[in-house]
Design a protein around this motif. Structure first.
Motif, mmCIF file in Angstrom:
data_model
loop_
_atom_site.group_PDB
_atom_site.id
_atom_site.type_symbol
_atom_site.label_atom_id
_atom_site.label_comp_id
_atom_site.label_asym_id
_atom_site.label_seq_id
_atom_site.Cartn_x
_atom_site.Cartn_y
_atom_site.Cartn_z
ATOM 1 N N LEU A 153 0.829 -1.209 0.000
ATOM 2 C CA LEU A 153 0.000 0.000 0.000
ATOM 3 C C LEU A 153 0.866 1.263 0.000
ATOM 4 C CD1 LEU A 153 -2.137 -2.122 0.544
ATOM 5 C CD2 LEU A 153 -3.075 -0.685 2.344
ATOM 6 N N LEU A 154 1.973 1.195 0.746
ATOM 7 C CA LEU A 154 2.862 2.364 0.778
ATOM 8 C C LEU A 154 3.559 2.544 -0.567
ATOM 9 C CD1 LEU A 154 4.390 1.996 4.367
ATOM 10 C CD2 LEU A 154 2.586 3.560 3.592
ATOM 11 N N SER A 155 3.837 1.447 -1.234
ATOM 12 C CA SER A 155 4.435 1.539 -2.563
ATOM 13 C C SER A 155 3.456 2.192 -3.545
ATOM 14 C CB SER A 155 4.831 0.138 -3.034
ATOM 15 O OG SER A 155 5.429 0.187 -4.293
ATOM 16 N N ALA A 156 2.175 1.835 -3.418
ATOM 17 C CA ALA A 156 1.151 2.478 -4.254
ATOM 18 C C ALA A 156 1.068 3.963 -3.923
ATOM 19 C CB ALA A 156 -0.202 1.808 -4.020
ATOM 20 N N ARG A 157 1.159 4.283 -2.637
ATOM 21 C CA ARG A 157 1.114 5.688 -2.227
ATOM 22 C C ARG A 157 2.289 6.468 -2.842
ATOM 23 N NH1 ARG A 157 3.091 7.710 2.828
ATOM 24 N NH2 ARG A 157 4.838 6.360 2.243
ATOM 25 N N HIS B 148 3.564 -1.385 -8.753
ATOM 26 C CA HIS B 148 3.999 -0.571 -7.615
ATOM 27 C C HIS B 148 3.287 -1.100 -6.371
ATOM 28 C CE1 HIS B 148 4.999 2.072 -11.091
ATOM 29 N NE2 HIS B 148 6.127 2.064 -10.420
ATOM 30 N N GLY B 149 1.998 -0.797 -6.257
ATOM 31 C CA GLY B 149 1.243 -1.437 -5.195
ATOM 32 C C GLY B 149 1.106 -2.923 -5.468
ATOM 33 N N ASN B 150 1.087 -3.272 -6.778
ATOM 34 C CA ASN B 150 0.973 -4.683 -7.153
ATOM 35 C C ASN B 150 -0.271 -5.325 -6.558
ATOM 36 O OD1 ASN B 150 2.382 -6.305 -8.828
ATOM 37 N ND2 ASN B 150 4.184 -6.455 -7.503
ATOM 38 N N LEU B 151 -1.354 -4.592 -6.559
ATOM 39 C CA LEU B 151 -2.558 -5.091 -5.900
ATOM 40 C C LEU B 151 -3.381 -5.998 -6.809
ATOM 41 C CD1 LEU B 151 -3.694 -1.850 -4.039
ATOM 42 C CD2 LEU B 151 -2.230 -3.685 -3.225
ATOM 43 N N GLN B 152 -3.550 -5.620 -8.066
ATOM 44 C CA GLN B 152 -4.385 -6.431 -8.947
ATOM 45 C C GLN B 152 -3.644 -7.709 -9.346
ATOM 46 O OE1 GLN B 152 -5.382 -4.951 -12.818
ATOM 47 N NE2 GLN B 152 -3.276 -4.555 -13.418
ATOM 48 N N ARG B 153 -4.429 -8.749 -9.567
ATOM 49 C CA ARG B 153 -3.837 -9.976 -10.072
ATOM 50 C C ARG B 153 -3.494 -9.779 -11.540
ATOM 51 N NH1 ARG B 153 -7.506 -11.286 -6.413
ATOM 52 N NH2 ARG B 153 -6.973 -12.865 -4.855
ATOM 53 N N GLY B 154 -2.542 -10.538 -12.028
ATOM 54 C CA GLY B 154 -2.181 -10.434 -13.440
ATOM 55 C C GLY B 154 -0.841 -11.084 -13.685
ATOM 56 N N LEU B 155 -0.499 -11.191 -14.945
ATOM 57 C CA LEU B 155 0.777 -11.785 -15.315
ATOM 58 C C LEU B 155 1.857 -10.718 -15.266
ATOM 59 C CD1 LEU B 155 -0.327 -13.942 -18.369
ATOM 60 C CD2 LEU B 155 0.434 -14.782 -16.152
ATOM 61 N N ARG B 156 2.892 -10.964 -14.500
ATOM 62 C CA ARG B 156 4.037 -10.059 -14.457
ATOM 63 C C ARG B 156 5.139 -10.682 -15.325
ATOM 64 N NH1 ARG B 156 -0.161 -8.535 -11.154
ATOM 65 N NH2 ARG B 156 0.337 -6.571 -10.139
ATOM 66 N N THR B 157 5.205 -10.275 -16.570
ATOM 67 C CA THR B 157 6.185 -10.863 -17.478
ATOM 68 C C THR B 157 7.473 -10.044 -17.432
ATOM 69 O OG1 THR B 157 5.438 -9.498 -19.307
ATOM 70 C CG2 THR B 157 4.323 -11.609 -19.005
ATOM 71 N N PRO B 158 8.583 -10.625 -17.881
ATOM 72 C CA PRO B 158 9.836 -9.856 -17.929
ATOM 73 C C PRO B 158 9.699 -8.599 -18.793
ATOM 74 C CG PRO B 158 10.279 -12.196 -18.191
ATOM 75 C CD PRO B 158 8.790 -12.052 -18.213
ATOM 76 N N VAL B 159 8.934 -8.708 -19.884
ATOM 77 C CA VAL B 159 8.767 -7.541 -20.760
ATOM 78 C C VAL B 159 8.049 -6.415 -20.013
ATOM 79 C CG1 VAL B 159 7.606 -6.680 -22.823
ATOM 80 C CG2 VAL B 159 8.771 -8.897 -22.870
ATOM 81 N N SER B 160 7.017 -6.773 -19.269
ATOM 82 C CA SER B 160 6.291 -5.730 -18.547
ATOM 83 C C SER B 160 7.152 -5.132 -17.441
ATOM 84 C CB SER B 160 4.966 -6.265 -18.000
ATOM 85 O OG SER B 160 5.163 -7.402 -17.207
#
Lengths: 272, 128
Positions: free
Chosen positions: A51-55, A164-176
């Motif tokens: 959450l602080l990262s999102a902030r 950043h907050g990394n809150l939503q689910r999803g694929l974190r690929t090397p390209v992204s």
């Protein structure tokens, strides 16, 4: 994922009233029994560090929505009825404090969480099993009605959430990850999914006289695959409300209005 | 070797450019205009079976609420199927082509509630 221990202290009370002082010495004494057991399943939770990262990202990109404030919002990801039994707790060690949610299941960072000495490993933990909740950054410029959003607010939500907050689910690929390092991730149409307040049938961008109704590819995860459903927030209860945005097209200013045509709205009259 | 490769590429290009279109349904989308759609698609009355009979089967998304959308996409210029091929589809689906799109919303009883039709040239980058 951490499993917070559930500590139950049970004081066994004798079935009869306490005996008088003159009772025989053979009378059994009251017993104090402490039972400790893990929760049956992991709870849906995020760390305070997320959450602080999102902030931090919100503050870095605040120019996208200068008047907006930051909050976090919980959605029922699998079963809409979960909202009725949802509670959120701030968990630090063995201390557990309930966090108040507003009528849209939103909460803001408490001042004590943002102090330098705050424990970044503390948890924001729901009472629901892992996977039941979708967490979103919620950034709103005051005065925008429910049937629309401001594009700059949504762009800022993407910057604060994805990677950043990394809150939503999803694929974190090397390209992204590479795109994120160069602050270009939120220029991809697929970077972020949003949820309208009501089931949505159409989304239109409006800036002055300029309008664009988004193709259906931007709605309902219609180009997605259910084979990867477990990796995302949108495939279940939120699918009717899910939409993407043409983030690659930077020609739309941040003050662009994003209008929602709800499924329950009447069929518009055909243009003459 | 180079000449042979050029010949193959030319052949592929010729097939791609052959008169054709990609579409979902029975192809009637190609001629469907807003007036015809208004007559055919009546909210609260038209049923799934009637739409299937008129336009063929669209691409369906079913929601937990029981509602579902049927999606028809007509794209000029390239024969059906190319957009779905690995690698080749990555190119063909990004080509800017005249596109007509129809989305129909049915309620849980299979009765039409909403529809929308639009035409555009720019290929949506989302999902392509």
């Amino acid at each position: 994922m951490r499993i917070a221990p559930l500590v139950l202290a049970l004081l066994c009370v004798p079935a009869r009233p306490a005996p008088p002082a003159a009772a025989p010495a053979s009378e059994p004494a009251a017993q104090h029994v402490e039972v400790t057991a893990p929760l049956p399943t992991a709870r849906d939770e995020k760390t305070l560090a997320q959450l602080l990262s999102a902030r931090d990202a919100f503050e870095r990109h605040h120019a996208l929505a200068p008047d907006a404030t930051l909050a976090f919002r919980l959605y029922a990801r699998l079963d809409p009825d979960d909202l009725g039994r949802l509670h959120l707790f701030f968990v630090q060690g063995t201390q557990r404090t309930e966090v108040a949610l507003d009528e849209r299941q939103r909460f803001a960072l408490a001042p004590e969480w943002t102090r330098a000495e705050a424990d970044r490993g503390a948890l924001l933990q729901t009472n629901l099993p892992d996977g039941a909740v979708a967490w979103k950054v919620d950034i709103r410029t005051p005065g925008v009605p429910d049937d629309r959003r401001r594009l700059g607010d949504l762009r800022l939500e993407c910057e604060a959430d994805t990677f950043h907050g990394n809150l939503q689910r999803g694929l974190r690929t090397p390209v992204s990850a590479i795109l994120d390092a160069s602050d270009e991730l939120c220029l991809l149409d697929d970077a972020q999914v949003w949820f309208a307040e009501r089931p949505v049938f159409g989304v239109t961008l409006v800036w002055g006289e300029r309008r664009r109704t988004l193709p259906y590819a931007y709605l309902h995860g219609s180009t997605g695959t259910m084979a990867l459903a477990a990796l995302f927030d949108w495939p279940w209860a939120l699918r009717e409300r899910a939409y993407f945005l043409p983030l690659q097209d930077r020609s739309w200013p941040d003050d662009t209005q994003v209008l929602f045509d709800a499924m329950d709205d009447p069929q518009p009259e055909p243009a003459p | 070797m180079i000449a042979r490769r050029a010949l193959v590429l030319a052949g592929v290009a010729a097939v791609l450019c052959a008169a054709g279109c990609s579409t979902a349904g029975n192809g009637r989308m190609a001629q469907l205009d807003a007036v015809q759609a208004s007559a055919l698609l009546v909210p609260g009355r038209t049923t799934r079976d009637e739409v299937r009979q008129a336009l063929g089967q669209g691409t369906v998304i079913r929601f937990r609420s029981g509602r579902e959308t049927w999606h028809y996409l007509y794209r000029e210029g390239i024969a059906p199927g190319w957009d779905d091929l690995p690698y080749i589809g990555l190119v063909t689906s990004r080509l800017e082509r005249p596109t007509k799109e129809l989305v129909i919303l049915f309620d849980g009883d299979g009765v039409l509630r909403r529809w929308s039709m639009q035409e555009y040239r720019t290929a949506p980058s989302k999902g392509t």
